[in-house]
Design a protein around this motif. Structure first.
Motif, PDB file in Angstrom:
ATOM      1  N   ASP A  24      10.023  12.370  11.473  1.00 56.97           N
ATOM      2  CA  ASP A  24      11.510  13.063  11.284  1.00 56.97           C
ATOM      3  C   ASP A  24      11.254  14.453  11.777  1.00 56.97           C
ATOM      4  OD1 ASP A  24      12.895  11.055  10.209  1.00 56.97           O
ATOM      5  OD2 ASP A  24      12.806  11.935   7.912  1.00 56.97           O
ATOM      6  N   GLY A  25      10.801  14.594  13.078  1.00 56.68           N
ATOM      7  CA  GLY A  25      10.917  16.034  13.735  1.00 56.68           C
ATOM      8  C   GLY A  25       9.594  16.771  13.258  1.00 56.68           C
ATOM      9  N   VAL A  26       8.786  16.522  12.553  1.00 60.94           N
ATOM     10  CA  VAL A  26       7.870  17.474  11.761  1.00 60.94           C
ATOM     11  C   VAL A  26       6.438  16.620  12.013  1.00 60.94           C
ATOM     12  CG1 VAL A  26       6.735  18.522   9.685  1.00 60.94           C
ATOM     13  CG2 VAL A  26       9.363  18.216  10.070  1.00 60.94           C
ATOM     14  N   GLU A  27       5.562  17.498  12.792  1.00 59.80           N
ATOM     15  CA  GLU A  27       4.297  17.052  13.041  1.00 59.80           C
ATOM     16  C   GLU A  27       3.461  16.850  11.649  1.00 59.80           C
ATOM     17  OE1 GLU A  27       1.373  15.619  15.532  1.00 59.80           O
ATOM     18  OE2 GLU A  27       3.317  16.309  16.140  1.00 59.80           O
ATOM     19  N   SER A  28       2.926  15.706  11.174  1.00 53.26           N
ATOM     20  CA  SER A  28       2.759  15.449  10.062  1.00 53.26           C
ATOM     21  C   SER A  28       1.428  14.519   9.922  1.00 53.26           C
ATOM     22  CB  SER A  28       3.674  14.750   9.025  1.00 53.26           C
ATOM     23  OG  SER A  28       4.964  15.244   9.088  1.00 53.26           O
ATOM     24  N   TYR A  29       0.795  14.648   8.692  1.00 47.66           N
ATOM     25  CA  TYR A  29      -0.214  13.689   8.436  1.00 47.66           C
ATOM     26  C   TYR A  29       0.069  12.650   7.422  1.00 47.66           C
ATOM     27  CZ  TYR A  29      -3.549  17.465   9.789  1.00 47.66           C
ATOM     28  OH  TYR A  29      -3.954  18.580  10.330  1.00 47.66           O
ATOM     29  N   VAL A  30      -0.316  11.239   7.760  1.00 46.18           N
ATOM     30  CA  VAL A  30       0.020  10.247   6.878  1.00 46.18           C
ATOM     31  C   VAL A  30      -1.397  10.072   6.057  1.00 46.18           C
ATOM     32  CG1 VAL A  30       0.600   7.822   6.738  1.00 46.18           C
ATOM     33  CG2 VAL A  30       1.635   9.249   7.853  1.00 46.18           C
ATOM     34  N   PHE A  31      -1.292   9.978   4.770  1.00 46.50           N
ATOM     35  CA  PHE A  31      -2.497   9.753   3.696  1.00 46.50           C
ATOM     36  C   PHE A  31      -2.289   8.367   3.119  1.00 46.50           C
ATOM     37  CE2 PHE A  31      -2.958  14.181   4.711  1.00 46.50           C
ATOM     38  CZ  PHE A  31      -4.516  14.314   4.856  1.00 46.50           C
ATOM     39  N   LYS A  32      -3.464   7.806   3.050  1.00 46.70           N
ATOM     40  CA  LYS A  32      -3.474   6.567   1.886  1.00 46.70           C
ATOM     41  C   LYS A  32      -3.756   6.880   0.803  1.00 46.70           C
ATOM     42  CE  LYS A  32      -5.544   2.880   3.705  1.00 46.70           C
ATOM     43  NZ  LYS A  32      -6.497   1.781   3.995  1.00 46.70           N
TER      44      LYS A  32
ATOM     45  N   GLN B  49       0.844  -1.247  -0.123  1.00 46.49           N
ATOM     46  CA  GLN B  49      -0.064  -0.274   0.050  1.00 46.49           C
ATOM     47  C   GLN B  49       0.925   1.289  -0.014  1.00 46.49           C
ATOM     48  OE1 GLN B  49      -3.582   0.798  -0.003  1.00 46.49           O
ATOM     49  NE2 GLN B  49      -2.529   2.801  -0.380  1.00 46.49           N
ATOM     50  N   ALA B  50       0.636   2.141  -0.985  1.00 49.71           N
ATOM     51  CA  ALA B  50       1.259   3.326  -0.830  1.00 49.71           C
ATOM     52  C   ALA B  50       0.757   4.636   0.129  1.00 49.71           C
ATOM     53  CB  ALA B  50       1.330   3.837  -2.436  1.00 49.71           C
ATOM     54  N   TYR B  51       1.417   5.278   0.608  1.00 49.00           N
ATOM     55  CA  TYR B  51       1.124   6.342   1.648  1.00 49.00           C
ATOM     56  C   TYR B  51       1.973   7.761   1.173  1.00 49.00           C
ATOM     57  CZ  TYR B  51      -0.539   2.718   4.373  1.00 49.00           C
ATOM     58  OH  TYR B  51      -1.268   1.348   4.834  1.00 49.00           O
ATOM     59  N   ILE B  52       1.442   8.860   1.533  1.00 47.98           N
ATOM     60  CA  ILE B  52       2.013  10.176   1.435  1.00 47.98           C
ATOM     61  C   ILE B  52       2.045  10.854   2.604  1.00 47.98           C
ATOM     62  CG2 ILE B  52       2.024  12.237   0.168  1.00 47.98           C
ATOM     63  CD1 ILE B  52       0.829  11.041  -2.330  1.00 47.98           C
ATOM     64  N   ILE B  53       3.199  11.493   3.080  1.00 42.88           N
ATOM     65  CA  ILE B  53       3.362  12.159   4.426  1.00 42.88           C
ATOM     66  C   ILE B  53       3.277  13.729   4.046  1.00 42.88           C
ATOM     67  CG2 ILE B  53       4.744  12.465   6.132  1.00 42.88           C
ATOM     68  CD1 ILE B  53       6.243   9.818   5.615  1.00 42.88           C
ATOM     69  N   LEU B  54       2.371  14.272   4.663  1.00 40.64           N
ATOM     70  CA  LEU B  54       2.044  15.799   4.418  1.00 40.64           C
ATOM     71  C   LEU B  54       2.413  16.507   5.602  1.00 40.64           C
ATOM     72  CD1 LEU B  54      -1.148  15.741   2.304  1.00 40.64           C
ATOM     73  CD2 LEU B  54       1.085  15.556   1.413  1.00 40.64           C
ATOM     74  N   PRO B  55       3.090  17.733   5.681  1.00 41.69           N
ATOM     75  CA  PRO B  55       3.201  18.530   6.768  1.00 41.69           C
ATOM     76  C   PRO B  55       2.083  19.120   7.461  1.00 41.69           C
ATOM     77  CG  PRO B  55       5.181  18.894   5.416  1.00 41.69           C
ATOM     78  CD  PRO B  55       3.897  18.150   4.528  1.00 41.69           C
ATOM     79  N   LYS B  56       1.746  18.817   8.692  1.00 42.80           N
ATOM     80  CA  LYS B  56       0.478  19.432   9.345  1.00 42.80           C
ATOM     81  C   LYS B  56       0.454  20.843   9.103  1.00 42.80           C
ATOM     82  CE  LYS B  56      -2.423  19.431  13.555  1.00 42.80           C
ATOM     83  NZ  LYS B  56      -2.763  18.979  14.778  1.00 42.80           N
ATOM     84  N   ASP B  57       1.439  21.867   9.021  1.00 45.62           N
ATOM     85  CA  ASP B  57       1.488  23.249   9.061  1.00 45.62           C
ATOM     86  C   ASP B  57       1.082  23.455   7.546  1.00 45.62           C
ATOM     87  OD1 ASP B  57       3.630  22.788   7.522  1.00 45.62           O
ATOM     88  OD2 ASP B  57       5.151  23.937   9.091  1.00 45.62           O
ATOM     89  N   GLU B  58       0.901  22.728   6.725  1.00 39.52           N
ATOM     90  CA  GLU B  58       0.359  23.100   5.333  1.00 39.52           C
ATOM     91  C   GLU B  58      -1.087  23.227   5.228  1.00 39.52           C
ATOM     92  OE1 GLU B  58       2.199  21.016   2.315  1.00 39.52           O
ATOM     93  OE2 GLU B  58       4.215  21.431   2.615  1.00 39.52           O
ATOM     94  N   CYS B  59      -1.692  22.729   6.205  1.00 36.62           N
ATOM     95  CA  CYS B  59      -3.222  22.640   6.414  1.00 36.62           C
ATOM     96  C   CYS B  59      -3.615  23.928   6.245  1.00 36.62           C
ATOM     97  CB  CYS B  59      -3.613  21.728   7.745  1.00 36.62           C
ATOM     98  SG  CYS B  59      -5.478  21.420   7.507  1.00 36.62           S
TER      99      CYS B  59
END
Length: 346
Positions: free
Chosen positions: A79-87, A31-41
């Motif tokens: 990796d030191g950054v508050e992040s979301y993980v999306f499927k 399954q592929a996932y993408i990590i997006l920084p939370k501060d970009e929300c």
């Protein structure tokens, strides 16, 4: 560290890492996932999730699906950054949203906006500040910096260029504000002028391409609630022709043609889109970055960008004038005259 964080926070064992656009991705158990920084929300998190849930339930499987952490939190430290993980949704040759041309992109954006307008009851509290108010606030900030440089005297060539060009861009901003206000007062809204789910800055990388066949996914952190003219204007701004070339005009025509395949732009949407294009966004951004930069090398880089922007401004004014002439002659004869654009020079 990333692999350890993923396992600790999500119980996902990273088999492979990859990048898609500016983002980190990984595979776990096929399954592929993408990590997006939370501060970009861009929206409130609860709104972002409401946008995602509605659009996925409405049939858009290209919207990334949030994966909660092992303690059922929406985000985690990676990796030191508050992040979301999306499927990443599964897709193949026959399944998934594909975009292979500017026309396809425009058509898909229209479908996206149309669906978003139908979900208003799901985020009743969502709202957005009128553009003219945001622009006026930014103009006040720019005026403050201008007065500081006037009082202390220019220290750099960028200071000098700012002092020389500020009156011109102040005039552009005031025209954008007035054009938006007049549109809201004088042009009747139609059904298709309702707000919808938009993007902070819709452009070439707002939707991520996952395959050479054009399969795309839509990162939710860019979602916000606004008028559909926002996305149209920002894509055109990014792709406007700033040199002696017809290629970008053709791209804009194709993009707009795809968007208007099922619904021609209303006068209200067109004029709000045009008001946004008049607003000199890139001028504000580069000056704000320049005077907020903390390191000398950062200021030098923003200074170079500022000069490049000024070098292209005549082409930008020509583009705005030609776009307005085309619209008034062939589409919206009642559109206000924009003679102030003609002959504008720095």
């Amino acid at each position: 560290m990333l692999e350890r964080n993923l396992y600790d926070q999500y119980k996902l064992y990273c088999d492979e890492r990859f990048t898609v656009g500016p983002y980190e991705g990984f595979r776990a158990n096929n399954q592929a996932y993408i990590i997006l920084p939370k501060d970009e929300c861009m929206a409130e998190e609860v709104e972002m999730m409401a946008f995602c849930d509605f659009m996925r339930q409405a049939g858009d499987e290209s919207v990334l699906e949030l994966v909660p952490s092992r303690v059922n939190q929406s985000s985690a430290l990676i990796d030191g950054v508050e992040s979301y993980v999306f499927k990443v949704p599964a897709f193949n040759e026959f399944r998934g949203v594909r975009i292979q041309s500017d026309w396809d992109l425009g058509e898909q954006l229209y479908t996206w906006h149309k669906r978003g307008q139908q979900g208003r009851q799901h985020w009743k509290k969502a709202s957005f500040t009128p553009w003219q108010e945001l622009w006026a606030t930014r103009l006040e900030q720019l005026e403050d910096w201008y007065q500081v440089i006037v009082n202390q005297g220019p220290q750099t060539t960028t200071d000098e260029a700012f002092l020389c060009t500020y009156p011109y861009f102040m005039g552009m901003t005031e025209n954008a504000i007035q054009f938006a206000v007049d549109t809201q007062l004088d042009v009747k809204k139609e059904l298709h002028d309702e707000p919808t789910i938009c993007h902070r800055r819709f452009g070439e990388t707002s939707w991520l391409y996952m395959s050479e066949r054009g399969h795309i996914v839509k990162p939710p952190t860019a979602f916000l609630y606004d008028h559909p003219a926002r996305d149209l204007a920002e894509w055109i701004r990014e792709n406007r022709p700033l040199e002696e070339s017809r290629q970008n005009w053709e791209r804009i025509a194709s993009f707009c043609g795809g968007y208007e395949e099922w619904q021609v732009l209303t006068p209200y949407t067109w004029q709000m889109m045009y008001a946004r294009l008049i607003f000199p966004l890139h001028y504000f951004e580069v000056i704000e970055n320049y005077y907020q930069a903390q390191l000398p090398h950062e200021q030098r880089e923003y200074g170079k960008q500022f000069q490049q922007l000024l070098d292209r401004e005549t082409s930008n004014a020509d583009f705005l004038g030609e776009l307005a002439d085309e619209a008034k002659l062939s589409r919206y004869p009642q559109m206000p005259l924009l003679d102030w654009l003609k002959g504008q020079t720095l």
